[in-house]
Design a protein around this motif. Structure first.
Motif, PDB file in Angstrom:
ATOM      1  N   THR A 152       0.952  -1.174  -0.111  1.00  0.00           N
ATOM      2  CA  THR A 152       0.039  -0.051   0.047  1.00  0.00           C
ATOM      3  C   THR A 152       0.718   1.209   0.068  1.00  0.00           C
ATOM      4  O   THR A 152       2.016   1.321   0.482  1.00  0.00           O
ATOM      5  CB  THR A 152      -0.877   0.067   1.356  1.00  0.00           C
ATOM      6  N   ASP A 153       0.262   2.375  -0.441  1.00  0.00           N
ATOM      7  CA  ASP A 153       1.041   3.520  -0.563  1.00  0.00           C
ATOM      8  C   ASP A 153       2.434   3.338  -0.921  1.00  0.00           C
ATOM      9  O   ASP A 153       3.274   3.773  -0.517  1.00  0.00           O
ATOM     10  CB  ASP A 153       0.999   4.341   0.954  1.00  0.00           C
ATOM     11  N   SER A 154       2.382   2.868  -2.378  1.00  0.00           N
ATOM     12  CA  SER A 154       3.681   2.500  -3.095  1.00  0.00           C
ATOM     13  C   SER A 154       4.656   3.847  -3.079  1.00  0.00           C
ATOM     14  O   SER A 154       4.229   4.553  -3.425  1.00  0.00           O
ATOM     15  CB  SER A 154       3.443   1.908  -4.273  1.00  0.00           C
ATOM     16  N   GLN A 155       5.928   3.582  -2.818  1.00  0.00           N
ATOM     17  CA  GLN A 155       6.689   4.361  -2.970  1.00  0.00           C
ATOM     18  C   GLN A 155       7.888   4.071  -4.016  1.00  0.00           C
ATOM     19  O   GLN A 155       8.069   2.987  -4.475  1.00  0.00           O
ATOM     20  CB  GLN A 155       7.648   4.645  -1.691  1.00  0.00           C
ATOM     21  N   PRO A 156       8.595   5.178  -4.559  1.00  0.00           N
ATOM     22  CA  PRO A 156       9.368   4.893  -5.784  1.00  0.00           C
ATOM     23  C   PRO A 156      10.623   3.941  -5.218  1.00  0.00           C
ATOM     24  O   PRO A 156      11.150   3.092  -6.189  1.00  0.00           O
ATOM     25  CB  PRO A 156      10.048   6.341  -6.264  1.00  0.00           C
ATOM     26  N   GLY A 157      11.031   3.889  -4.052  1.00  0.00           N
ATOM     27  CA  GLY A 157      12.087   3.201  -3.367  1.00  0.00           C
ATOM     28  C   GLY A 157      11.287   1.492  -3.279  1.00  0.00           C
ATOM     29  O   GLY A 157      12.249   0.756  -3.031  1.00  0.00           O
ATOM     30  N   ASP A 158      10.222   1.530  -3.603  1.00  0.00           N
ATOM     31  CA  ASP A 158       9.666   0.127  -3.686  1.00  0.00           C
ATOM     32  C   ASP A 158       9.991  -0.580  -4.807  1.00  0.00           C
ATOM     33  O   ASP A 158       9.707  -1.844  -4.894  1.00  0.00           O
ATOM     34  CB  ASP A 158       8.221  -0.116  -3.226  1.00  0.00           C
ATOM     35  N   SER A 159      10.506   0.115  -6.066  1.00  0.00           N
ATOM     36  CA  SER A 159      10.654  -0.388  -7.325  1.00  0.00           C
ATOM     37  C   SER A 159      12.105  -1.497  -6.923  1.00  0.00           C
ATOM     38  O   SER A 159      13.131  -1.198  -6.715  1.00  0.00           O
ATOM     39  CB  SER A 159      11.100   0.690  -8.169  1.00  0.00           C
ATOM     40  N   ALA A 160      11.705  -2.599  -7.289  1.00  0.00           N
ATOM     41  CA  ALA A 160      12.392  -3.637  -7.090  1.00  0.00           C
ATOM     42  C   ALA A 160      11.908  -5.103  -7.794  1.00  0.00           C
ATOM     43  O   ALA A 160      10.761  -4.952  -8.405  1.00  0.00           O
ATOM     44  CB  ALA A 160      12.794  -4.060  -5.907  1.00  0.00           C
ATOM     45  N   THR A 161      12.516  -6.170  -7.800  1.00  0.00           N
ATOM     46  CA  THR A 161      11.837  -7.469  -8.173  1.00  0.00           C
ATOM     47  C   THR A 161      11.620  -8.053  -6.664  1.00  0.00           C
ATOM     48  O   THR A 161      12.587  -8.303  -5.930  1.00  0.00           O
ATOM     49  CB  THR A 161      12.850  -8.300  -8.974  1.00  0.00           C
ATOM     50  N   TYR A 162      10.514  -8.686  -6.911  1.00  0.00           N
ATOM     51  CA  TYR A 162       9.924  -9.474  -5.747  1.00  0.00           C
ATOM     52  C   TYR A 162       9.746 -10.712  -6.101  1.00  0.00           C
ATOM     53  O   TYR A 162       9.171 -11.342  -7.164  1.00  0.00           O
ATOM     54  CB  TYR A 162       8.549  -8.924  -5.248  1.00  0.00           C
ATOM     55  N   PHE A 163      10.434 -11.776  -5.073  1.00  0.00           N
ATOM     56  CA  PHE A 163      10.405 -13.082  -5.222  1.00  0.00           C
ATOM     57  C   PHE A 163       9.435 -13.984  -4.258  1.00  0.00           C
ATOM     58  O   PHE A 163       9.438 -13.544  -3.024  1.00  0.00           O
ATOM     59  CB  PHE A 163      11.523 -13.768  -5.241  1.00  0.00           C
ATOM     60  N   CYS A 164       8.534 -14.474  -4.714  1.00  0.00           N
ATOM     61  CA  CYS A 164       7.823 -15.272  -3.838  1.00  0.00           C
ATOM     62  C   CYS A 164       8.328 -16.816  -3.660  1.00  0.00           C
ATOM     63  O   CYS A 164       8.970 -17.401  -4.852  1.00  0.00           O
ATOM     64  CB  CYS A 164       6.156 -15.401  -4.351  1.00  0.00           C
ATOM     65  N   ALA A 165       8.531 -17.352  -2.647  1.00  0.00           N
ATOM     66  CA  ALA A 165       9.091 -18.826  -2.224  1.00  0.00           C
ATOM     67  C   ALA A 165       8.106 -19.320  -1.449  1.00  0.00           C
ATOM     68  O   ALA A 165       7.234 -19.063  -0.691  1.00  0.00           O
ATOM     69  CB  ALA A 165      10.404 -18.594  -1.922  1.00  0.00           C
ATOM     70  N   ALA A 166       8.245 -20.840  -1.549  1.00  0.00           N
ATOM     71  CA  ALA A 166       7.464 -21.870  -0.928  1.00  0.00           C
ATOM     72  C   ALA A 166       8.287 -22.983  -0.382  1.00  0.00           C
ATOM     73  O   ALA A 166       9.451 -23.355  -0.970  1.00  0.00           O
ATOM     74  CB  ALA A 166       6.314 -22.329  -1.840  1.00  0.00           C
ATOM     75  N   SER A 167       8.404 -23.245   0.915  1.00  0.00           N
ATOM     76  CA  SER A 167       9.272 -24.250   1.729  1.00  0.00           C
ATOM     77  C   SER A 167       8.400 -24.990   2.418  1.00  0.00           C
ATOM     78  O   SER A 167       7.543 -24.805   3.037  1.00  0.00           O
ATOM     79  CB  SER A 167      10.089 -23.039   2.547  1.00  0.00           C
ATOM     80  N   GLY A 168       9.061 -26.109   2.243  1.00  0.00           N
ATOM     81  CA  GLY A 168       8.614 -27.372   3.341  1.00  0.00           C
ATOM     82  C   GLY A 168      10.256 -27.747   3.764  1.00  0.00           C
ATOM     83  O   GLY A 168      10.733 -26.961   4.648  1.00  0.00           O
ATOM     84  N   GLU A 169      10.480 -28.820   3.432  1.00  0.00           N
ATOM     85  CA  GLU A 169      12.119 -29.281   3.774  1.00  0.00           C
ATOM     86  C   GLU A 169      12.883 -28.486   2.757  1.00  0.00           C
ATOM     87  O   GLU A 169      14.132 -28.366   3.138  1.00  0.00           O
ATOM     88  CB  GLU A 169      12.111 -30.660   3.588  1.00  0.00           C
ATOM     89  N   LYS A 170      12.537 -28.264   1.616  1.00  0.00           N
ATOM     90  CA  LYS A 170      13.117 -27.444   0.527  1.00  0.00           C
ATOM     91  C   LYS A 170      12.308 -26.224   0.086  1.00  0.00           C
ATOM     92  O   LYS A 170      11.096 -26.217   0.382  1.00  0.00           O
ATOM     93  CB  LYS A 170      13.328 -28.615  -0.626  1.00  0.00           C
ATOM     94  N   ILE A 171      13.096 -25.500  -0.093  1.00  0.00           N
ATOM     95  CA  ILE A 171      12.375 -24.076  -0.802  1.00  0.00           C
ATOM     96  C   ILE A 171      12.792 -23.972  -2.440  1.00  0.00           C
ATOM     97  O   ILE A 171      13.551 -24.447  -3.047  1.00  0.00           O
ATOM     98  CB  ILE A 171      13.389 -22.874  -0.175  1.00  0.00           C
ATOM     99  N   THR A 172      11.622 -23.455  -2.922  1.00  0.00           N
ATOM    100  CA  THR A 172      11.562 -23.161  -4.473  1.00  0.00           C
ATOM    101  C   THR A 172      11.115 -21.794  -4.399  1.00  0.00           C
ATOM    102  O   THR A 172      10.043 -21.206  -3.872  1.00  0.00           O
ATOM    103  CB  THR A 172      10.392 -24.331  -5.055  1.00  0.00           C
TER     104      THR A 172
END
Lengths: 109, 112
Positions: free
Chosen positions: A78-98
């Motif tokens: 929310t209330d996005s700022q220019p400093g938020d410009s980046a690449t965002y990675f979602c990851a999922a983890s159990g015993e291993k992470i993807t």
């Protein structure tokens, strides 16, 4: 086999708007979902995370919404700022992470 | 506080030459350690992980090898670089296999 999918691939929003980044996964054994923020030339930094026992996690302007039944989650900025410009990675983890392929977010002033 | 250091910051190497990249974690004993590779604009591909000194597991085969000679040190190496090895190499640590991972600053490798 892409176990974690992110959409959109890239997203542009105006400063002050809410950016919504989506993520889905396939493996029902995943129980921990971190989001990472990466600026060009830097290593990813842990931004916010959620465990599968919760359906929402909030940290300032960043909120994760989690739907276990549909195996989907989203990151709201929310209330996005220019400093938020980046690449965002979602990851999922159990015993291993993807990791997902990432969403490149651009905030226009 | 834990700190993670990677060296070198960047490398330009010739095809067929050897490579050694290093990672050191300070402030955490017996961490899990990981090596990742990232193509420009790409996702994070885990290459190796280690849960203890002297023990390394390979996740993908990329003509690379890894070693953990000390509790706080993780080394990535190869005897012969390929063009496809170019990219951004990241070291990460975690408390255990189920905890969040923390990444280092990375090493940019260019193979010509």
């Amino acid at each position: 086999q892409q176990q974690v999918r992110q959409s959109p691939q890239s997203l542009t929003v105006w400063e002050g708007e809410t950016a919504i980044l989506n993520c889905s996964y396939e493996d029902s054994t995943f129980n921990y979902f971190p989001w990472y923020q990466q600026f060009p030339g830097e290593g990813p930094a842990l931004l916010i995370s959620i465990r599968s026992v919760s359906d929402k996690k909030e940290d300032g302007r960043f909120t994760i919404f989690f739907n276990k039944r549909e195996k989907k989650l989203s990151l709201h900025i929310t209330d996005s700022q220019p400093g938020d410009s980046a690449t965002y990675f979602c990851a999922a983890s159990g015993e291993k992470i993807t990791f997902g392929a990432g969403t490149k977010l651009t905030i226009k002033p | 506080a834990q700190t993670i250091h990677q060296w070198p910051v960047a490398e330009i190497k010739a095809v067929g030459s050897p490579l050694s990249l290093g990672c050191t974690i300070k402030g955490k004993s017996s961490p899990n350690l990981y090596w990742y590779w990232q193509a420009t604009g790409g996702t994070l591909q885990q290459l190796f992980y280690s849960i203890t000194v002297g023990q390394v597991e390979s996740v993908v085969q990329l003509n690379l090898s890894a070693s953990r000679p000390k509790d706080d040190q993780f080394i990535l190496s190869t005897e012969k670089l390929l063009l496809s090895h170019s990219g951004f190499y990241l070291c990460a640590w975690s408390r255990d296999s189920y905890a969040e991972q923390f990444f280092g600053p990375g090493t940019r490798l260019t193979v010509l």
